[in-house]
Structure formats: structure tokens, C-alpha cells
Motif scaffolding. Structure first.
Motif, short mmCIF file in Angstrom:
data_model
loop_
_atom_site.label_atom_id
_atom_site.label_comp_id
_atom_site.label_asym_id
_atom_site.label_seq_id
_atom_site.Cartn_x
_atom_site.Cartn_y
_atom_site.Cartn_z
N GLU A 12 0.85 -1.19 0.00
CA GLU A 12 0.00 0.00 0.00
C GLU A 12 0.89 1.25 0.00
O GLU A 12 1.78 1.39 0.83
N THR A 13 0.66 2.12 -0.97
CA THR A 13 1.49 3.31 -1.15
C THR A 13 0.63 4.56 -1.16
O THR A 13 -0.36 4.63 -1.87
N ARG A 14 1.01 5.54 -0.37
CA ARG A 14 0.25 6.79 -0.32
C ARG A 14 0.58 7.67 -1.53
O ARG A 14 1.68 7.64 -2.05
N LEU A 15 -0.41 8.47 -1.94
CA LEU A 15 -0.14 9.50 -2.94
C LEU A 15 0.89 10.46 -2.37
O LEU A 15 0.79 10.86 -1.21
N ARG A 16 1.89 10.80 -3.15
CA ARG A 16 2.85 11.81 -2.72
C ARG A 16 2.31 13.16 -3.17
O ARG A 16 2.02 13.37 -4.35
N VAL A 17 2.15 14.08 -2.22
CA VAL A 17 1.57 15.40 -2.51
C VAL A 17 2.57 16.48 -2.13
O VAL A 17 3.03 16.54 -0.99
N VAL A 18 2.93 17.32 -3.11
CA VAL A 18 3.83 18.45 -2.84
C VAL A 18 3.08 19.74 -3.18
O VAL A 18 2.13 19.74 -3.96
N LEU A 19 3.52 20.84 -2.57
CA LEU A 19 2.86 22.13 -2.75
C LEU A 19 3.82 23.13 -3.36
O LEU A 19 4.98 23.21 -2.96
N ARG A 20 3.34 23.90 -4.35
CA ARG A 20 4.15 24.98 -4.90
C ARG A 20 3.40 26.30 -4.74
O ARG A 20 2.25 26.42 -5.18
N VAL A 21 4.06 27.28 -4.12
CA VAL A 21 3.47 28.60 -3.91
C VAL A 21 4.12 29.56 -4.89
O VAL A 21 5.34 29.79 -4.84
N ARG A 22 3.35 30.10 -5.81
CA ARG A 22 3.94 31.01 -6.81
C ARG A 22 4.19 32.39 -6.19
O ARG A 22 3.62 32.73 -5.15
N PRO A 23 5.02 33.23 -6.82
CA PRO A 23 5.24 34.59 -6.31
C PRO A 23 3.99 35.45 -6.55
O PRO A 23 3.15 35.13 -7.39
N LEU A 24 3.89 36.55 -5.81
CA LEU A 24 2.86 37.55 -6.10
C LEU A 24 3.14 38.15 -7.48
O LEU A 24 4.30 38.42 -7.80
N THR A 25 2.12 38.37 -8.28
CA THR A 25 2.32 38.98 -9.59
C THR A 25 2.46 40.49 -9.44
O THR A 25 2.14 41.06 -8.39
N CYS A 26 2.93 41.13 -10.50
CA CYS A 26 3.06 42.60 -10.49
C CYS A 26 1.70 43.26 -10.24
O CYS A 26 1.60 44.24 -9.50
N THR A 27 0.65 42.70 -10.86
CA THR A 27 -0.70 43.25 -10.69
C THR A 27 -1.13 43.16 -9.23
O THR A 27 -1.69 44.11 -8.67
N GLU A 28 -0.86 42.00 -8.61
CA GLU A 28 -1.25 41.80 -7.20
C GLU A 28 -0.48 42.74 -6.29
O GLU A 28 -1.03 43.30 -5.33
N THR A 29 0.81 42.95 -6.59
CA THR A 29 1.63 43.85 -5.77
C THR A 29 1.16 45.30 -5.90
O THR A 29 1.02 46.00 -4.89
N ARG A 30 0.90 45.73 -7.15
CA ARG A 30 0.40 47.10 -7.36
C ARG A 30 -0.96 47.32 -6.68
O ARG A 30 -1.24 48.42 -6.19
N ARG A 31 -1.75 46.29 -6.66
CA ARG A 31 -3.09 46.39 -6.09
C ARG A 31 -3.05 46.42 -4.56
O ARG A 31 -4.03 46.74 -3.90
N GLY A 32 -1.90 46.06 -3.99
CA GLY A 32 -1.76 46.07 -2.54
C GLY A 32 -2.19 44.78 -1.87
O GLY A 32 -2.46 44.76 -0.66
N ASP A 33 -2.25 43.66 -2.63
CA ASP A 33 -2.62 42.37 -2.04
C ASP A 33 -1.59 41.97 -0.98
O ASP A 33 -0.39 42.17 -1.17
N GLN A 34 -2.06 41.38 0.10
CA GLN A 34 -1.18 40.88 1.15
C GLN A 34 -0.79 39.43 0.88
O GLN A 34 -1.55 38.68 0.29
N GLN A 35 0.42 39.07 1.31
CA GLN A 35 0.84 37.67 1.20
C GLN A 35 0.36 36.94 2.44
O GLN A 35 0.74 37.27 3.56
N VAL A 36 -0.52 35.94 2.24
CA VAL A 36 -1.14 35.25 3.38
C VAL A 36 -0.64 33.82 3.55
O VAL A 36 -1.05 33.13 4.49
N VAL A 37 0.25 33.37 2.64
CA VAL A 37 0.78 32.00 2.73
C VAL A 37 2.28 32.08 2.99
O VAL A 37 3.01 32.78 2.30
#
Length: 359
Positions: free
Chosen positions: A4-29
């Protein structure tokens, strides 16, 4: 094998985009190290654990090596059915993680540092086949599921709908699927580009180049049996000349699944045909999520797994709950504006970690 083998799950968090930064979005992760990630926002404070977490600064090479992709290629050569699929909100970096920049072409190749899991796996596969001295036969097939129709991306002429069948020996399979043999890196990359350019994409409020279909590129790897070589006295390694046919052929697969982005129609501003596409995408992803939730339960408590609810779940049945080995790459945005979809992806991926198969 058979364990019995578990699914291997990895996570990738992308950078904030220029649009998100200009808009003032906060980084929550925020990555905490050792496969843990923390989400901190108003009314939300949660920590999730995965096999590995790649933050915004992680290179494409780091994702390839740290995700276990190299081992997956080796297992496919050994005859196992291996699958890697990227999941997440539209615009979260799934296609970039799998394929690298979309602007690449045969005349304008991407920088080697930006190549995705697919191209790196192709290189690894060809290197492994050479180093092992194996006589491997390699071929590729490329499909998309668009509005619940399975279409061949490598067949001559415009992509046409193909029937999806089921048999006791093969499980679910696509009838009359076009398969193309290849022997070098240039040939398989050319097939990848050819198929990707025929895939359905559109622009909307969340993504200028949004995939409107689920795509499955499958590499078929067959090691030829000794008995297939006609020259007398030439067993593998020179030691099996008299034991002709004693080494059976092995057939493995390496399947890359680029899922269309989960999305809220209101957020994308979709209407007309785009709205129909979005609803079709969401229905199939909902069916996939339902199957994963049921598969995550202990084997003794599982009820019927509804693979037949969508074409996507039928084609992934073997990968998720059968005899395959599966890697899931969950992709998320760190932006506060995407918090709801990010949490949905994190919960989805956490459930997938509990799914087991018997390779």
C-alpha cells in the motif's frame, strides 16, 4: 510492488504577480520548512503539511528534484504505471510548473533553467535508458478533455472526439488514440509543443492564457524482451544467450496531467461559451474531488467510488485508486485576494495525502 502506497503530494506557492503587488494584495501564505505551510489572514489561521513545499523562490530544477519526479521516471522504466498531476486555481502556475514558459517554440526555445517537469523528465528518461543499456521502445499520446469530450491532440487533421471504453483487462481506455514513437529529446519536445498549441485556451479576468481543457500526455515505455532480438547468443549482458525469451518485456507509463484551473465564474467574468467551459471544468473537478474524498477513507470504510461521473475521473481511475504510483503537485497563489481558492486547494491536497494505491 503490491504494498500500500500513499499518494505523494507536494505544494508549490507562486510569487505575487506585479498586478497583485500594485493592487496592494497581502501575502497570506508562508512556508514554515519541513513540508509545512501556514495560512494567516482575518478569520483564517491554519497550518498544512505536505511531502514538500516549494515557496516563491524555488527554481524549476528544485521542484523536479525535491518532488520525487526523478524516482517516478525510474519506476516508469521499471514497468510501473506512474502519473503526475498539477492541480489548483486558474493562474496558480500549474502549466508553468509542468511545461515552463508558454512563449517557447521550436525557433525560440525557453531558457534551460525555466524548463518544467515534463522536459526535465524527458531528459531523465532518455539518460536512464542510455545508462541502463536497455533497449526501450518509447512512444507518446496526448489527449485533452474539453466540455466532456476526449480529443486527440496528436492526430492528423483537426482534433476530433474519441470514444472512452472500458474492459476488464485495460480498465478505462480511449479508443483509436494516436500514438507517436520517438527516440530523442527534440522529437518528444516537438510533440509536446504541437499538442499544446492545439489545446483549447482563452483569456479572462484571472488569466490571459487560461487552459479550458484538462490535458493528458502519456509516455509509453516498453523494454523489449530478449526473444525479440534475432541474433543468436546475444542475451542481455552476454550472460543469457542460451536463455532466449527468459527476460519478459515490461511496459510502464508516465502520464502528465495538466488540469484546467478551478475557478468561480463570477471572478473570471466569463459569459457565453467561456461560461459553459468553466461549468464543465468545475463539474469534472468536483467529481475528482468527490472520488479523492472517498478514496481517502480507510479501505474497510470505502463505499462505491464514482469514477464514471466524469471523463476525467475515468481516465485517472487507475492512477488514483488502482495499481499506479501518483505524484500530485498542488499549486496556489499567496495573495489575500485568492484566499478562498487557496484554502480550497490546500484542503483538497490534504485529503489526497490519505489516498493509497497498490502499485
Amino acid at each position: 510492488e503490491g504494498k500500500e502506497t500513499r499518494l505523494r503530494v507536494v505544494l508549490r506557492v507562486r510569487p505575487l504577480t506585479c498586478t497583485e503587488t500594485r493592487r496592494g494584495d497581502q501575502q497570506v501564505v508562508h512556508s514554515l520548512g519541513d513540508g509545512a505551510v501556514h495560512v494567516s489572514a482575518a478569520k483564517h489561521d491554519a497550518t498544512f503539511g505536505f511531502s514538500a513545499v516549494f515557496d516563491a523562490g524555488a527554481s524549476q530544477e528544485a521542484v523536479f528534484e525535491g518532488s520525487g519526479m526523478r524516482q517516478l521516471v525510474e519506476l516508469a522504466i521499471d514497468g510501473f504505471s506512474c502519473t503526475v498531476f498539477a492541480f489548483g486555481q486558474t493562474g496558480s502556475g500549474k502549466t508553468y510548473t509542468l511545461m515552463g514558459p508558454l512563449a517557447q517554440s521550436e525557433t525560440q526555445p525557453a531558457s534551460p533553467a525555466l524548463l518544467g517537469l515534463m522536459q526535465r523528465s524527458f531528459t531523465c528518461l532518455l539518460e536512464q535508458s542510455r545508462s541502463r543499456g536497455s533497449d526501450l521502445a518509447l512512444s507518446a499520446s496526448y489527449l485533452e478533455i474539453y466540455n466532456e469530450q476526449v480529443r486527440d491532440l496528436l492526430s492528423p487533421g483537426p482534433p476530433c472526439a474519441l470514444p472512452l471504453r472500458w474492459s476488464k483487462t485495460r480498465g478505462f481506455y480511449v479508443e483509436n488514440q494516436h500514438s507517436v514513437e520517438f527516440e530523442n529529446l527534440e522529437a518528444i519536445v516537438s510533440l509536446l509543443l504541437q499538442g499544446s498549441q492545439r489545446r483549447r485556451t482563452s483569456a479572462h479576468a484571472l488569466n490571459r492564457h487560461s487552459s479550458r481543457s484538462h490535458a493528458l500526455l502519456t509516455i509509453h515505455i516498453r523494454s523489449r524482451a530478449v526473444s525479440e532480438h534475432p541474433a543468436p547468443g546475444e542475451g542481455w549482458g552476454g550472460a543469457q544467450g542460451s536463455a532466449r525469451g527468459a527476460c519478459p518485456s515490461k511496459q510502464g507509463t508516465l502520464c502528465f496531467v495538466d488540469l484546467a484551473g478551478s475557478e468561480r465564474v463570477k471572478e473570471t467574468g466569463s459569459s457565453g461559451e467561456l461560461s459553459v467551459e468553466a461549468n464543465s471544468i468545475n463539474r469534472s473537478l468536483l467529481a475528482l474531488g468527490h472520488c479523492i474524498s472517498l478514496l481517502a477513507k480507510p479501505r474497510g470504510k470505502r463505499t462505491h467510488i464514482p469514477y464514471r461521473d466524469s471523463k476525467l475521473t475515468r481516465l485517472l481511475a487507475r492512477s488514483l485508486g488502482g495499481s499506479g504510483i501518483t505524484l500530485m503537485v498542488a499549486c496556489i497563489s499567496p495573495s489575500s485576494r485568492c484566499l478562498s481558492e487557496t484554502l480550497s486547494t490546500l484542503h483538497y491536497a490534504s485529503r489526497a495525502r490519505r489516498v493509497t494505491t497498490r502499485p
